[in-house]
Design an enzyme around this catalytic site. Structure first.
Site, mmCIF file in Angstrom:
data_model
loop_
_atom_site.group_PDB
_atom_site.id
_atom_site.type_symbol
_atom_site.label_atom_id
_atom_site.label_comp_id
_atom_site.label_asym_id
_atom_site.label_seq_id
_atom_site.Cartn_x
_atom_site.Cartn_y
_atom_site.Cartn_z
ATOM 1 C CE LYS A 56 60.201 57.493 93.957
ATOM 2 N NZ LYS A 56 59.210 56.570 93.432
ATOM 3 C CD GLN A 100 59.305 53.882 90.842
ATOM 4 O OE1 GLN A 100 59.778 54.251 91.912
ATOM 5 N NE2 GLN A 100 58.576 54.687 90.083
ATOM 6 C CG ASP A 123 54.346 55.180 97.068
ATOM 7 O OD1 ASP A 123 54.796 56.336 97.196
ATOM 8 O OD2 ASP A 123 54.754 54.376 96.218
#
Ligand code: NAD
Length: 284
Positions: A56, A100, A123
């Site tokens: 990422k 994460q 997200d």
């Protein structure tokens, strides 16, 4: 045998999205006087999570997005971790926050996600963003489902009025997809582990999406001739990485199909970059 289906090249489509994002980052950086920034929070030392986070960071760098990283020991306390997230909420130069997942054992992801400012929730996992999506006014949408829609749009596959069947109803993939397809005026059927006659229901689909995590679940008998088949599944097997779809068989029946790897997978990071720019743009 050569497949009859058109192969939907997620890698190429993700490349096009990234290149669009790079253009937007350039414009936005001029407007806000700095590069947009994505904060990543990595808890513990799980090697797979480390690889995902570093991928990422690399993707951000390629399009000009700044990375802010918080490496947190796996021994962190629940409330201390939530405090780290809240601190990032308060940092003016952080536009997006990604924690994460999965978190190490002993930490509860729910309250950690709940502490992310919905405006920075790239997200799309906070209750506010999930609720907005479910109620037809989406803001930041989970990256993988957004990537599925992007593949269809950029491949000129119409959605409106089509019969769409989604297999899987997780908060991460299936549920958001069902809302996204409804928003695009598809007729949507949601299938899951208790669906009776799964192949029969799937054969209705003009667009069939498999987001299950069972290798090869979707055979040719699930697919109407000419349908578009999108395989979200990522399964590690002795034969390598495979999807939820029996690619070879299904490609002989389908009109279009995504491969695994190289289909939906590359779209996820591309849409994360797009979400970061969207979040940054809303804060100018
Ligand atoms: P999940 O385990 O949370 O959900 C799976 C869903 O499939 C559940 O709703 C369950 O009801 C349904 N299901 C399980 N067995 C079934 C069966 N036999 N028949 C019909 N339905 C069944 O998984 P998830 O997080 O939604 O992920 C699904 C798959 O997508 C996994 O393989 C995952 O690795 C992959 N994935 C890929 C990406 C990507 O970037 N391409 C991102 C997220 C997840």
């Amino acid at each position: 045998m050569t497949p009859d289906a058109r192969i939907l090249d997620g890698k190429a489509i993700a490349g096009a999205v990234r290149s669009d994002v790079a253009g937007e980052v350039g414009e936005l950086s001029t407007t806000i006087g700095r590069a947009p920034a994505l904060a990543t929070v990595l808890v513990g030392d799980d090697p797979a999570s480390e690889v995902y986070v570093s991928n990422k960071h690399r993707a951000c760098e390629e399009v000009g997005i700044e990375s802010v990283h918080r490496a947190v020991p796996g021994t962190v306390g629940q409330s201390e971790l939530e405090e780290i997230v809240r601190d990032l909420n308060g940092e003016d130069e952080v536009d997006g926050i990604l924690v994460q997942l999965p978190l190490p054992d002993g930490l509860d992801a729910g309250p950690v996600i709940a502490s992310i400012d919905p405006m920075k929730d790239v997200d799309g996992l906070t209750a506010e963003n999930q609720g907005r999506l479910a109620s037809g006014s989406p803001w930041l949408v989970p990256c993988t489902p957004a990537g599925v829609i992007e593949i269809l749009d950029r491949s000129d596959i119409p959605i409106e009025g089509k019969e769409v069947v989604v297999i899987g109803r997780s908060n991460l993939v299936g549920r958001p997809l069902i809302s996204l397809f409804l928003d695009r005026n598809a007729t949507v059927t949601a299938c899951h582990s208790r669906t009776v006659d799964l192949p029969g229901v799937c054969r209705r689909a003009d667009i069939l999406v498999a987001a299950v995590g069972v290798p090869g679940l979707v055979g040719a008998d699930f697919v109407k001739e000419g349908a578009t088949v999108i395989d979200v599944g990522i399964n590690r097997t002795d034969d390598g990485l495979v999807g939820d779809v029996e690619f070879e068989q299904v490609a002989e029946v389908a009109g279009a199909i995504t491969p695994v790897p190289g289909g939906v997978g590359p779209m996820t990071i591309a849409m994360l970059l797009a979400n970061t720019v969207k979040a940054a743009g809303s804060r100018r």
